[in-house]
Each structure stands twice: as C-alpha cells, then as structure tokens.
Design a protein around this motif. Structure first.
Motif, short mmCIF file in Angstrom:
data_model
loop_
_atom_site.label_atom_id
_atom_site.label_comp_id
_atom_site.label_asym_id
_atom_site.label_seq_id
_atom_site.Cartn_x
_atom_site.Cartn_y
_atom_site.Cartn_z
N ASN A 30 0.86 -1.30 0.04
CA ASN A 30 -0.17 0.14 -0.17
C ASN A 30 1.06 1.21 0.11
O ASN A 30 1.79 1.48 0.79
N HIS A 31 0.82 2.23 -0.90
CA HIS A 31 1.64 3.32 -1.10
C HIS A 31 1.55 4.26 0.28
O HIS A 31 2.54 4.66 0.55
N ASN A 32 0.46 4.44 0.63
CA ASN A 32 0.29 5.43 1.75
C ASN A 32 0.82 4.81 2.97
O ASN A 32 1.79 5.48 3.81
N ILE A 33 0.73 3.33 3.39
CA ILE A 33 1.32 2.86 4.42
C ILE A 33 2.90 2.76 4.05
O ILE A 33 3.57 3.15 5.03
N LEU A 34 3.50 2.61 3.18
CA LEU A 34 4.74 2.47 2.57
C LEU A 34 5.46 3.87 2.66
O LEU A 34 6.27 4.25 3.34
N LEU A 35 4.67 5.03 2.41
CA LEU A 35 5.08 6.64 2.63
C LEU A 35 5.22 6.66 4.01
O LEU A 35 6.16 7.57 4.64
N LYS A 49 8.84 12.82 -0.98
CA LYS A 49 7.86 13.25 -2.21
C LYS A 49 8.51 12.63 -3.52
O LYS A 49 7.46 12.42 -4.37
N LEU A 50 9.79 12.64 -3.53
CA LEU A 50 10.50 11.97 -4.62
C LEU A 50 9.72 10.41 -4.80
O LEU A 50 9.39 10.11 -5.75
N MET A 51 9.89 9.70 -3.67
CA MET A 51 9.51 8.46 -3.61
C MET A 51 7.87 8.17 -3.75
O MET A 51 7.39 7.63 -4.53
N GLN A 52 7.28 9.17 -3.26
CA GLN A 52 5.60 9.28 -3.87
C GLN A 52 5.62 9.53 -5.28
O GLN A 52 4.61 8.82 -5.82
N SER A 53 6.37 10.64 -5.63
CA SER A 53 6.23 10.62 -7.48
C SER A 53 6.32 9.31 -8.11
O SER A 53 6.01 8.96 -9.19
N PRO A 78 -5.38 3.44 -12.77
CA PRO A 78 -4.11 3.88 -12.07
C PRO A 78 -3.73 2.69 -10.91
O PRO A 78 -4.57 1.73 -10.62
N MET A 79 -2.64 2.53 -10.76
CA MET A 79 -2.02 1.62 -9.71
C MET A 79 -1.91 2.32 -8.39
O MET A 79 -1.17 3.34 -8.36
N VAL A 80 -2.81 1.86 -7.48
CA VAL A 80 -2.94 2.38 -6.12
C VAL A 80 -2.19 1.68 -5.11
O VAL A 80 -1.94 1.90 -4.01
N HIS A 81 -1.52 0.39 -5.64
CA HIS A 81 -0.85 -0.55 -4.68
C HIS A 81 0.44 -1.07 -5.53
O HIS A 81 0.37 -1.11 -6.84
N GLY A 82 1.39 -1.44 -4.88
CA GLY A 82 2.41 -2.31 -5.33
C GLY A 82 3.67 -1.52 -5.61
O GLY A 82 3.57 -0.14 -5.69
#
Length: 196
Positions: A30-35, A49-53, A78-82
């Motif tokens: 999950n992108h939000n958990i990872l960030l 922010k770089l990792m988020q982009s 859109p890919m929201v996971h992975g």
C-alpha cells in the motif's frame, strides 16, 4: 540462516524455522502505508515526495491476443498498490515495508528478510518455552499481515523442525487463531531445498 540453525543444534538447543510466503507481496504494498513507514525511518520532506512521485501516477492495462492475432486491450487504470518489480528500488521498498514485522518478533526470534522471502528462526533450550515462542511468533505474524494489507499464503507457509539424529524433539503444534500452518520435513528457501 543455516549457520544459525547449525550453531543452535551444536549447543543442544531445539531449533525450527517458520518459512513465510506472502501472497502477491510486491503487488499488495500500500503506497500510503509505505510512505508513512519511509517517513518513520527518516525519509521525509523532499525525499519522501520523490518516492511518492515514483510510486504514484503509474498506470497499467492488459493486452491479450487470440490465435488469430486479434488484440483485446483493457482500459488504463491507476496503480494504487504495489512497487515496481524488476527495479532496483522495488525490493528495497518492500524490505522497508515489512521491516517492522521483524521489530515485533526480534525479542523472541530471529527474522531473516530477503525481498519477499521471510523466514523466522526460533530456538530455545526448553521444549515448553520453545512451543510458546512458536505460538507467539505465529500469532504476531498473523496479526501483522492484515494490518499492513498483506496476506500470508498458508498453503506455501511452512514450519520446519530441525533436529539431529540423537535429539528427541516433541511434536510441535502450529495452530493460532483457527489458522493451521503445515509442519514439513523439507522446504525451499531462495531456491535451496532445506530439510530437517
């Protein structure tokens, strides 16, 4: 990992390993958990922010061809996971994502993390304490997975009890929260078959 088992057996300890298989591990990050985890580990501000982009604004679609070379193409979604597989950052991001699992169990067992192959080494001199630690590790792992939106593939997750010819090891029970993990005589880890 194998050296840890051998040293433990040399010391006459009881030793075993929980070999975990996470279902579609790289695809389910999950992108939000990872960030949030990156922020926790000090990757904040511009670096975060770089990792988020890097993670967001990615799209995927499926292209199928039949026997007559006709194409069927899905819409872009859109890919929201992975995390991107085949990249240098993908395995690193995944290790950061699962790093706190080892923090939960490090006090009672020795986790070995290598990309999506996660193993947990359990050793003790006392059979009852050993059984208690196995139950705790199994329970903690089963609780951690859904909180982090990952699923433990129980068909491919195994427990392997190590022993020498002269060692009498009691039968180990591996049930936690109505979940049964298979006790096996051998398993594959990183392409190597490991047996008792």
């Amino acid at each position: 990992m194998l050296n840890t088992f051998l040293l433990s057996l040399d010391k006459k300890n009881i030793a075993g390993g929980l070999f975990c298989d996470l279902h579609k591990a790289f695809d389910c990050v999950n992108h939000n958990i990872l960030l949030d985890k990156l922020e926790f580990y000090g990757i904040s501000g511009t670096a975060n922010k770089l990792m988020q982009s890097y993670l967001e604004s990615r799209y995927q679609r499926v292209v199928l061809r039949d026997n007559l070379c006709h194409k069927v193409i899905s819409d872009w979604i859109p890919m929201v996971h992975g995390v991107p597989q085949g990249s240098v950052l993908g395995p690193l991001m995944f290790l950061i994502y699962i790093n706190d699992l080892s923090a939960h169990i490090r006090k009672i067992a020795s986790p070995v993390l290598f990309a999506d192959d996660t193993s947990i080494i359990i050793t003790n001199t006392d059979a009852r304490e050993y059984q208690t630690i196995i139950s705790q590790v199994t329970s903690e792992t089963l609780k951690w997975c859904p909180v982090n939106l990952l699923t433990l593939n129980l068909k491919k997750t195994h427990f392997l009890q190590f022993q020498t010819k002269n060692q009498n090891v009691p039968k180990i029970q591996l049930a936690a929260s109505n979940t049964i993990i298979t006790n096996v005589n051998s398993t594959k880890f990183l392409g190597i078959t490991i047996d008792r």
